[in-house]
Each structure stands twice: as C-alpha cells, then as structure tokens.
Design a protein around this motif. Structure first.
Motif, short mmCIF file in Angstrom:
data_model
loop_
_atom_site.label_atom_id
_atom_site.label_comp_id
_atom_site.label_asym_id
_atom_site.label_seq_id
_atom_site.Cartn_x
_atom_site.Cartn_y
_atom_site.Cartn_z
N GLY A 53 0.81 -1.21 0.00
CA GLY A 53 0.00 0.00 0.00
C GLY A 53 0.85 1.26 0.00
O GLY A 53 0.55 2.23 -0.72
N ALA A 54 1.91 1.27 0.79
CA ALA A 54 2.79 2.44 0.83
C ALA A 54 3.50 2.64 -0.51
O ALA A 54 3.63 3.78 -0.98
N THR A 56 2.41 1.70 -3.47
CA THR A 56 1.42 2.17 -4.45
C THR A 56 1.06 3.63 -4.24
O THR A 56 0.93 4.39 -5.21
N TYR A 57 0.92 4.03 -3.00
CA TYR A 57 0.47 5.39 -2.70
C TYR A 57 1.56 6.43 -2.94
O TYR A 57 1.30 7.51 -3.47
N PHE A 58 2.80 6.12 -2.54
CA PHE A 58 3.85 7.12 -2.58
C PHE A 58 4.74 7.04 -3.82
O PHE A 58 5.30 8.07 -4.24
N PRO A 62 -0.21 7.75 -10.64
CA PRO A 62 -1.51 7.32 -11.18
C PRO A 62 -1.62 7.62 -12.67
O PRO A 62 -1.08 8.60 -13.17
N PHE A 190 -5.38 0.36 -5.93
CA PHE A 190 -4.84 0.37 -4.57
C PHE A 190 -5.18 -0.93 -3.83
O PHE A 190 -4.31 -1.57 -3.22
#
Length: 272
Positions: A53-54, A56-58, A62, A190
C-alpha cells in the motif's frame, strides 16, 4: 556389541529407503507447524499489505485513460445505408485498427498538440480495439495527465477521420462519442496491490517454513522416534535445566561449616 551392530544396520537401511522413496511430508503435521508459527504468518500478511500500500500510494504515479469511439461505415449515398456499406464496414474494421497507428497520423497529432513524445512513446500510450460484433472502434489513450489523455484521444480520432479516406480511398469514419476528461484514475488499483502484497508475503513465509520443516530432521520426542523407526524408545531422559543443577551443586560445595566454640580453651586463656 552385536545388538549395537544390528541397530546400526537397521538404521542405515531406513536411511537408504528414505532417500530412494523421497521425502514424505505429513500434511497435518505441517499444518500444525504452521499453526505454531501463526503469529509470524499474520505479521507477514499485515507487513506485506502495508508495504504494498505504501509503495502504491507514494511511489506509483496514477494513470488516467480517455476513450473516444468512431463508427467505421458510412452510407454510399446521402439517404440510406445499404448491405454493401455494412459489409464494407465490417471488413474495414481491422484495417482501420492498423491504419490509425501509422506515423503520418501520430506525427500530426504530436504537431497539433505540441507534444514532447516520440512516435514510439505515443504509440505505447494508445490502445485501439474493435468492439465485438460491431463496426465501432475505441481509441483509448493513457497518460499521467487526464487533460492530455483527452486531447490526444480526440485529436487521433479527428486525424483518422481526415486521413483515412485519403489513404484508403474509402468512406470516412464518424466520431460517435468524443473523449472526455477522466475523473478517476485507471491504474494502479490500490486494493488489488494491497492484496497482492499481503498474499505474496504470506506465500513467501509459508514457503520458508515449509523448507525448514522438511529439512528439520532432529528427534525431539518419543513420538518422533516412533514415527521414524516404527518402535517406541526403551527409556526417556526427563527434561531438566542442567545449568541450574550444576549451579546448585557448586553453591552447595562452597558452603562452610560454622566452627564450634570450645569453652575449655576460653577458660585457659583467662587463667593465664
């Protein structure tokens, strides 16, 4: 001595038989081993999901996808579409799919929008497909900028409408649905990445534990001896902490006996 010799031969025979037959794994025993490591397995599941998750997010940028649709058949007259037009559109769908991606069309798009992409880079951003059992084509453009994706998709459709009749001497396609600015990202997912990270970490830990379980041949209990050799042990040494026992013996040996007082010697001392 003879008994020991026989036991050694039997043990060697069992070892050879094990090597020839391969390694057998008791599934229920393996599951029990996994159960004893349940805390570590759960920790790996949680850690894998957090890391995925980290990441993908940081770290993952996108992407947004804009799609336009064109109709690849038009009437041979201004009043009606006949059967020949429909058959022509069906046969031309695959041809249009290839012609739209040629350099003249893409280079004109790059020039119109003042893009910094090369032909190859722009080609990698575009996806063209024919909707099954129809004469409708979709032109999808994926970019990190939603506005750019919309502009490229519409300009490709516009250039296809202009260039294809000149290049193929066929009726021009019609834009039936222009692209709009996408509001939501198309990738990455996500939730999907979190599940993949969690499952990947769990499978990795289970694989490591399985290898350790298979390679672990230490006899720890009477049940292990019975399972490996088919007979129960004659005696079992009780478990104990030898370090504590040795420490107790050493303390006992260092204790000193208190001296006994002699009253007679004390009296002699006073007389003198």
């Amino acid at each position: 001595m003879e008994k020991k010799h026989i036991d050694k031969k039997n043990f060697e025979g069992l070892t050879v038989e094990k090597q020839q037959d391969g390694i057998e794994i008791d599934v229920f025993e393996l599951l029990g081993y996994f159960k004893s490591k349940l805390v570590i397995i759960i920790a790996a599941f949680v850690l894998g999901s957090v890391l995925a998750g980290a990441y993908t997010y940081f770290l993952v940028e996108p992407l947004y996808t804009a799609t336009t649709k064109i109709y690849v058949v038009s009437a041979s007259s201004d009043t009606m579409v006949n059967l020949t037009d429909l058959n022509l559109g069906t046969g031309l769908s695959s041809d249009y799919e290839q012609v739209i991606t040629i350099r003249p069309i893409f280079n004109q798009v790059i020039k119109d929008l003042d893009l910094e992409y090369t032909y190859e880079q722009l080609l990698g951003m575009v996806s063209i497909a024919v909707i099954k059992n129809t004469r409708i084509m979709t032109i999808s453009v994926t970019s990190t900028d939603p506005n750019e994706a919309e502009q490229i998709a519409n300009d490709i459709a516009k250039q296809a409408e202009i260039q294809i009749p000149k290049l193929m001497d066929t009726p021009k396609p019609h834009i039936i649905e222009p692209a709009i600015v996408p509001m939501y990202k198309s990738s990455p997912s996500f939730s999907k990445n979190i599940m993949m990270g969690a499952l990947g970490a769990t499978v990795l830990v289970l694989g490591i534990f399985t290898v350790i379980f298979v390679l672990q041949d230490t006899v720890k209990s009477a049940d292990d001896i019975e399972r490996m050799f088919g007979s129960l042990p004659l005696a079992v040494i009780p478990e104990g902490d030898l370090g504590i026992l040795a420490e107790g013996l050493e303390t006992a040996s260092k204790k000193k006996v208190k001296p006994i007082r002699n009253n007679n010697s004390r009296k002699e001392t006073k007389c003198s």
